[in-house]
Design a protein around this motif. Structure first.
Motif, short mmCIF file in Angstrom:
data_model
loop_
_atom_site.label_atom_id
_atom_site.label_comp_id
_atom_site.label_asym_id
_atom_site.label_seq_id
_atom_site.Cartn_x
_atom_site.Cartn_y
_atom_site.Cartn_z
N THR A 123 0.76 -1.17 -0.01
CA THR A 123 0.05 0.11 0.00
C THR A 123 0.80 1.27 0.14
OG1 THR A 123 -1.77 -1.24 1.35
CG2 THR A 123 -1.84 1.14 1.16
N VAL A 130 -4.11 -3.99 0.51
CA VAL A 130 -4.02 -3.41 1.71
C VAL A 130 -3.32 -4.53 2.63
CG1 VAL A 130 -4.63 -1.64 3.34
CG2 VAL A 130 -5.85 -1.65 1.50
N CYS A 131 -4.01 -4.86 3.80
CA CYS A 131 -3.40 -5.69 4.68
C CYS A 131 -3.83 -7.28 4.13
CB CYS A 131 -3.99 -5.55 6.20
SG CYS A 131 -3.96 -4.11 6.89
N SER A 132 -4.54 -7.59 3.35
CA SER A 132 -4.90 -8.71 2.62
C SER A 132 -4.01 -8.80 1.51
CB SER A 132 -6.26 -8.83 2.04
OG SER A 132 -7.24 -8.55 3.27
N GLU A 150 6.02 -3.02 3.35
CA GLU A 150 5.21 -1.62 3.75
C GLU A 150 6.26 -0.73 4.62
OE1 GLU A 150 2.39 -1.20 2.64
OE2 GLU A 150 0.85 -2.86 2.68
N HIS A 187 -2.84 -12.49 9.73
CA HIS A 187 -2.69 -11.08 9.61
C HIS A 187 -2.31 -10.58 11.01
CE1 HIS A 187 -2.38 -6.82 8.93
NE2 HIS A 187 -3.51 -6.64 9.30
N ALA A 230 -2.90 -7.94 13.02
CA ALA A 230 -3.69 -6.68 12.99
C ALA A 230 -3.64 -6.17 14.78
CB ALA A 230 -4.89 -6.60 12.55
N ASN A 272 1.27 -3.86 13.39
CA ASN A 272 0.62 -4.47 12.13
C ASN A 272 1.37 -3.72 11.11
OD1 ASN A 272 -0.97 -4.55 10.05
ND2 ASN A 272 -2.88 -3.72 10.87
N SER A 296 0.67 -4.60 7.77
CA SER A 296 -0.19 -4.79 6.74
C SER A 296 0.11 -5.82 5.99
CB SER A 296 -0.02 -3.43 6.02
OG SER A 296 -1.14 -3.36 5.13
N ALA A 310 -6.20 -12.85 6.33
CA ALA A 310 -6.14 -11.55 6.54
C ALA A 310 -7.46 -10.83 6.25
CB ALA A 310 -4.85 -11.08 5.72
N GLY A 317 -8.22 -6.52 5.33
CA GLY A 317 -7.70 -5.28 5.16
C GLY A 317 -8.65 -4.03 4.44
N TRP A 325 -10.82 -9.12 2.23
CA TRP A 325 -10.17 -10.41 3.08
C TRP A 325 -10.10 -11.74 2.26
CZ3 TRP A 325 -15.15 -8.15 2.87
CH2 TRP A 325 -16.20 -9.06 2.70
#
Length: 321
Positions: free
Chosen positions: A83, A113-115, A142, A248, A250, A278, A280, A307, A309, A314
């Motif tokens: 990201t 993003v986080c996924s 990231e 993930h 988080a 986190n 990401s 994950a 995000g 997801w």
């Protein structure tokens, strides 16, 4: 015999600088106790001035290649989930390709993003399974510290910088090693729960992370649980057959909430959130590398990664190591 994407190497890379909760408490209205109680995070790594996402990605990539016993000439696909790219363009993956000396195939970024790492793993798996690539370097990297509002204690305490990577190779496996199943979902109607309030098209700026924490927590527990069950169902695998869960990273409360909801033994859940925060798209491969290097995850183990995000996105991936 059908081709299967086998995970042959794993690596990670973290910036040297560590930012503790106590240091954060000097910058924003918070405390170590407040952060630990609500998130489980005790520290995070922060990229140095001039240290780019591609630098972290290359560090993780080199480790993954060494772990796999491969070098640059063996790779013909690079996917970087991020990201926080170095530049709007070209892709961070293109810089990684050049820095690592990879001269074959394609390199591109993926944004979920986080996924992101789960989406990138599924994408690479499709390339390999169709014979369109032979060996892929899949990286989550990231520098989230670059898009933090350091006056917002609801977000700045959560995130850190880092990178994790895996090597996937297309093989005609007689065993069930490799990527067994993946499950990906996006619901753009929940855009406003977690987003960055800037971008070249809309604001001509980078922007900062904005999040409605309680709403994201509820969505995370529900959707991550569902993705895990769906990935197992697609493979015909019972949840209790999984050796390790690599989520993930988080928030420890989310990890614990999913474990309670699904009746998972917490000793089978890999958690690195206390030390890394986190990170990401980097968090899943980073945690996978930690648990592989300390001997918990071994060849032949069944591993479920998952994950959620911004987007919201997801997903989950079931892999036999």
């Amino acid at each position: 015999m059908a081709l299967r994407s086998v995970l042959t190497g794993v690596g990670s890379h973290l910036p040297q600088r560590i930012l503790t909760n106590a240091e954060l408490a000097k910058r924003v209205d918070t405390s170590d106790e407040w952060i630990v109680e609500r998130t489980g995070i005790r520290q995070r790594h922060i990229a140095a001035d001039g240290e780019r996402t591609s630098d972290l990605a290359c560090g993780a990539g080199v480790q993954a290649l060494q772990s796999a016993g491969r070098d640059a000439k063996d790779i013909d696909l690079i996917i970087v989930a991020t990201t926080t790219p170095d530049l709007t363009f070209p892709a961070t993956a293109a810089r990684v390709q050049a820095e690592l000396g990879v001269v074959n195939g394609a390199a591109f970024d993926l944004q979920a993003v986080c996924s992101g790492f789960i989406f990138a793993l599924a994408t690479a798996d499709n390339f390999l399974a169709r014979g369109q690539a032979k060996a892929a370097l899949v990286i989550g990297a990231e520098t989230f510290s670059r898009i933090m509002d350091w006056e917002d204690r609801g977000t700045c305490v959560l995130f850190g910088d880092g990178a994790g990577a895996v090597v996937l190779e297309a093989r005609e496996e007689r065993s069930d090693r490799g990527v067994i199943s993946t499950f990906l979902r996006t619901d753009g109607r929940m855009h406003d729960l977690l987003y960055v309030d800037g971008g070249p098209s809309q604001t001509q700026s980078v922007g900062k992370v904005r999040m409605i924490g309680n709403a994201v927590f509820r969505q995370a527990v529900e959707h991550i649980s569902g993705a895990m069950l769906e990935a197992c169902a697609r493979a015909g695998v019972a949840l209790d057959e999984v050796d390790w869960f690599v989520p993930h990273q988080a928030n420890q409360r989310i990890l614990d909430g999913v474990a309670r909801k699904l009746g998972i033994d917490v000793d089978k859940v890999v958690s690195t959130v206390a030390l890394h925060g986190n990170t990401s798209a980097a968090s899943v491969p980073l945690a996978l590398d930690v648990a592989s290097r300390d001997g918990r995850i071994k060849k032949g183990d069944l591993v479920l990664m998952e994950a959620l995000g911004g987007g919201l996105t997801w997903g989950a991936a079931l892999v036999r190591m």
